[in-house]
Design a protein around this motif. Structure first.
Motif, PDB file in Angstrom:
ATOM      1  N   ASP A  51      -3.438 -11.728  17.690  1.00 22.04           N
ATOM      2  CA  ASP A  51      -4.043 -13.060  17.724  1.00 22.04           C
ATOM      3  C   ASP A  51      -4.805 -13.265  16.416  1.00 22.04           C
ATOM      4  OD1 ASP A  51      -3.044 -13.397  20.278  1.00 22.04           O
ATOM      5  OD2 ASP A  51      -4.866 -12.668  21.251  1.00 22.04           O
ATOM      6  N   LEU A  53      -6.925 -15.826  14.018  1.00 19.11           N
ATOM      7  CA  LEU A  53      -7.735 -17.050  13.994  1.00 19.11           C
ATOM      8  C   LEU A  53      -8.145 -17.369  12.561  1.00 19.11           C
ATOM      9  CD1 LEU A  53      -9.425 -19.295  15.371  1.00 19.11           C
ATOM     10  CD2 LEU A  53     -11.278 -17.612  15.577  1.00 19.11           C
ATOM     11  N   SER A  91      -4.592 -19.602  15.816  1.00 20.20           N
ATOM     12  CA  SER A  91      -5.469 -20.723  16.160  1.00 20.20           C
ATOM     13  C   SER A  91      -6.269 -21.080  14.918  1.00 20.20           C
ATOM     14  CB  SER A  91      -6.394 -20.345  17.319  1.00 20.20           C
ATOM     15  OG  SER A  91      -7.337 -21.369  17.569  1.00 20.20           O
ATOM     16  N   VAL A  93      -9.870 -23.220  13.524  1.00 22.34           N
ATOM     17  CA  VAL A  93     -11.131 -23.897  13.789  1.00 22.34           C
ATOM     18  C   VAL A  93     -11.665 -24.465  12.482  1.00 22.34           C
ATOM     19  CG1 VAL A  93     -13.542 -23.589  14.487  1.00 22.34           C
ATOM     20  CG2 VAL A  93     -11.716 -22.518  15.810  1.00 22.34           C
ATOM     21  N   LEU A 101     -12.016 -27.539  17.061  1.00 18.45           N
ATOM     22  CA  LEU A 101     -10.823 -26.742  17.331  1.00 18.45           C
ATOM     23  C   LEU A 101      -9.577 -27.562  17.013  1.00 18.45           C
ATOM     24  CD1 LEU A 101      -9.371 -24.255  18.556  1.00 18.45           C
ATOM     25  CD2 LEU A 101      -9.600 -25.358  20.787  1.00 18.45           C
ATOM     26  N   THR A 104      -5.363 -24.098  20.104  1.00 18.92           N
ATOM     27  CA  THR A 104      -5.645 -22.797  20.708  1.00 18.92           C
ATOM     28  C   THR A 104      -4.512 -21.811  20.400  1.00 18.92           C
ATOM     29  OG1 THR A 104      -4.602 -23.480  22.783  1.00 18.92           O
ATOM     30  CG2 THR A 104      -6.992 -23.825  22.574  1.00 18.92           C
ATOM     31  N   PHE A 105      -4.716 -20.549  20.785  1.00 16.61           N
ATOM     32  CA  PHE A 105      -3.733 -19.501  20.491  1.00 16.61           C
ATOM     33  C   PHE A 105      -2.391 -19.772  21.156  1.00 16.61           C
ATOM     34  CE2 PHE A 105      -7.617 -16.915  19.681  1.00 16.61           C
ATOM     35  CZ  PHE A 105      -7.304 -16.539  18.387  1.00 16.61           C
ATOM     36  N   ALA A 137     -15.870 -19.167  18.125  1.00 13.62           N
ATOM     37  CA  ALA A 137     -14.737 -18.246  18.154  1.00 13.62           C
ATOM     38  C   ALA A 137     -14.963 -17.126  19.166  1.00 13.62           C
ATOM     39  CB  ALA A 137     -14.495 -17.666  16.763  1.00 13.62           C
ATOM     40  N   GLN A 140     -15.467 -18.908  23.021  1.00 17.51           N
ATOM     41  CA  GLN A 140     -14.475 -19.780  23.630  1.00 17.51           C
ATOM     42  C   GLN A 140     -13.036 -19.540  23.169  1.00 17.51           C
ATOM     43  OE1 GLN A 140     -15.526 -23.968  23.667  1.00 17.51           O
ATOM     44  NE2 GLN A 140     -17.721 -23.508  23.577  1.00 17.51           N
ATOM     45  N   LEU A 141     -12.836 -18.866  22.029  1.00 17.01           N
ATOM     46  CA  LEU A 141     -11.477 -18.716  21.526  1.00 17.01           C
ATOM     47  C   LEU A 141     -10.873 -17.349  21.799  1.00 17.01           C
ATOM     48  CD1 LEU A 141     -11.572 -20.737  18.210  1.00 17.01           C
ATOM     49  CD2 LEU A 141     -10.376 -21.271  20.320  1.00 17.01           C
ATOM     50  N   ALA A 146      -8.375 -19.476  26.229  1.00 18.41           N
ATOM     51  CA  ALA A 146      -7.835 -20.084  25.007  1.00 18.41           C
ATOM     52  C   ALA A 146      -6.530 -19.432  24.575  1.00 18.41           C
ATOM     53  CB  ALA A 146      -8.867 -19.982  23.886  1.00 18.41           C
ATOM     54  N   LYS A 154      -6.830  -8.286  17.072  1.00 15.46           N
ATOM     55  CA  LYS A 154      -7.364  -9.620  16.803  1.00 15.46           C
ATOM     56  C   LYS A 154      -7.876  -9.680  15.370  1.00 15.46           C
ATOM     57  CE  LYS A 154      -8.292 -10.627  21.602  1.00 15.46           C
ATOM     58  NZ  LYS A 154      -7.307  -9.613  21.984  1.00 15.46           N
TER      59      LYS A 154
END
Length: 506
Positions: A51, A53, A91, A93, A101, A104-105, A137, A140-141, A146, A154
């Motif tokens: 994942d 971000l 994702s 942000v 945002l 999402t992922f 992040a 919520q992510l 998410a 990650k």
């Protein structure tokens, strides 16, 4: 006075030459048969799972030109990856007064959809509250809600002009404590000490300073560093025992593009390294003949004739030797014409379950019962009367090992039990014993235990009764052609004979 123009021969030839060259190039560009070279296909990144971000500076401190350059950079960086729930997820942000945002992922699962979403991003302006974006992040992510997945690597890529109006160190530490790997790309004059502390270590691999017009210079290097993170755990060890384990990996090659080399050795004695070559079509191999309770270093080396694929390393510790003494004995009990009970011992904790194999002798037919590890006894039923069975109890150990022990068991004749025995006192220390017939018995054996000893009398006929001297316990067992049936016993209280009265004459 007006000056006459110079003669044509005296004019400089350069303007005319430049004009003709420009017209030539223009015509060349418009020629229908002319093909303009295009960039080749983007390189393909073999299986990765993670994942990723992106935190992009969308505040007013960044110009529209710089923001568009960052969008191109992010798109190029993600171009070769495969997206989906089993591959890479990403994702984005926006850093602004309030973090925003973009997606999402789990919102996009194809490369085309991800690229389209990146091209359509718009700048938000506002303040550069990076700390708020980092908190978003974390809270919520990087969560299942998410689309973030547990047990996958990650990565956070923070693209910044080096300016932040709130605290970054605290929220960034919380993210790194969660196991997030942080890469930072600074396109401005950021504080090196602050950014190096925020990035993961080592700094030279996770922190890049580059002008916004030169972002393409670091694209491949940064992508390779991300790949190393999100592909590091794709080599897995399964079914670990005291002497073996099974290695699996994603499909990185084919038989036409290369092969794999698997190297493994005890960590304490690397000179004892062994090597296995595996076809490019395979995605796993079982390593055997290992030492128990030993930590091994395993290296998977993809040998490709098309591209370089980084080797992957893994440490695997084999299990200690197990208690493999079960089953040590088998007991057959409660036999009847259609069933019997099988029991065994011991039952060590290293056993994961039991299997009971049974079949008639002679013959090749075999039936299977699976028994939970919580019990050491089971009833085998639906059997044929008067038949000998071979019973095998197999202990299935958690390590994958097995141990088996066999025994013979016999079912009884149909209706072979003697039933309803009756005793009748005939006097003179004599009883009449009668009972119901036990099927097609050839005869009966009557055993009487008296206070003075044991006497056995056998009746060879098919009668269902006999006369015996008064016993304290009587047992009757039916006799068949191959074996005897189960006996039936009954206790009695015999009355001793009284002496004759002593008469005296006067």
């Amino acid at each position: 006075r007006t000056r006459d123009p110079p003669p044509a021969a005296a004019m400089s030839p350069w303007p005319a030459l430049c004009l003709r060259l420009t017209l030539y190039l223009h015509c060349l560009h418009l020629a229908p048969a002319q093909r303009i070279p295009v960039a080749g296909p983007r390189p393909f990144v073999p299986d990765c799972e993670g994942d990723v971000l992106f935190l992009t500076d969308s505040s007013g401190s960044v110009s529209y030109y710089e923001f568009s350059k960052v969008k191109d950079f992010v798109g190029d960086l993600l171009g070769p990856f495969t997206f989906g729930p089993q591959d890479v997820q990403t994702s984005i942000v926006h850093i602004s007064t309030v973090p925003a945002l973009e997606f999402t992922f789990d919102q996009y699962s194809t490369s085309a959809a991800v690229q389209h979403a990146i091209r359509n991003m718009t700048q938000r302006m506002g303040d550069t509250n990076t700390g708020l974006a980092l908190s978003l992040a974390k809270e919520q992510l990087f969560t299942p809600q998410a689309g973030a997945r547990p047990r996958v690597p990650k990565v956070l890529v923070w693209v910044t002009d080096g300016i932040s109006t709130d605290d970054v160190a605290g929220p960034m530490k919380l993210l790194k404590d969660m196991g997030v790997t942080v890469f930072i790309v600074s396109t401005g004059r950021g504080n090196y000490l602050e950014l190096s502390e925020a990035a993961s270590q080592p700094t030279d691999r996770h922190l890049h300073f580059v002008d916004v017009d030169n972002l393409s210079i670091i694209t491949k290097e940064l992508r390779d560093s991300i790949i190393e993170v999100i592909r590091a755990r794709r080599l897995k060890a399964l079914d670990i025992t005291s002497s073996s384990f099974r290695l699996t990996w994603p499909r990185l090659l084919s038989s036409s593009t290369g092969y794999y080399v698997v190297e493994y050795a005890p960590v304490t004695t690397p000179t004892r390294k062994r090597t296995v070559t595996v076809s490019g079509d395979d995605v796993g191999v079982t390593v055997r003949n290992l030492e128990p309770a030993t930590r091994y270093e395993v290296t998977l080396i993809p040998e490709s004739n098309e591209q370089f694929i980084r080797p992957q390393k893994l440490h695997v510790t084999t299990l200690a030797l197990e208690d493999t003494t079960s089953p040590a004995q088998i007991l057959i009990s409660e036999s009847s014409s259609h069933s019997f009970r099988v029991s065994w011992s011991p039952t060590p904790a290293s056993v994961g379950g039991y299997q009971i194999l049974y079949g008639p002798l002679p013959g090749n037919a075999v039936d299977l019962l699976t028994v939970d590890v919580s019990t050491n006894s089971t009833v085998v039923d639906n059997l044929v009367p008067n038949t000998t069975y071979l019973v095998t109890v197999s202990a299935l150990y958690k390590s994958g090992q097995e141990r088996a022990l066999s025994a013979k068991a016999c079912t009884e004749e149909e209706n072979s039990r003697v039933r309803q025995m009756r005793l009748e006192d005939l006097g003179n220390s004599t009883l009449r014993a009668t009972w119901d017939s036990g099927g097609e018995a050839l005869g009966y054996r009557v055993r009487c235990q008296q206070q003075t000893g044991l006497s056995v009398k056998t009746h060879d006929g098919l009668s269902s009764g006999g006369v015996v001297e008064t016993p304290s316990k009587s047992c009757v067992k039916s006799l068949y052609k191959t074996k005897a049936g189960r006996r039936l016993c009954k206790a009695t209280q015999g009355q001793p004979a009284l002496p004759a009265p002593d008469y005296r004459t006067g």
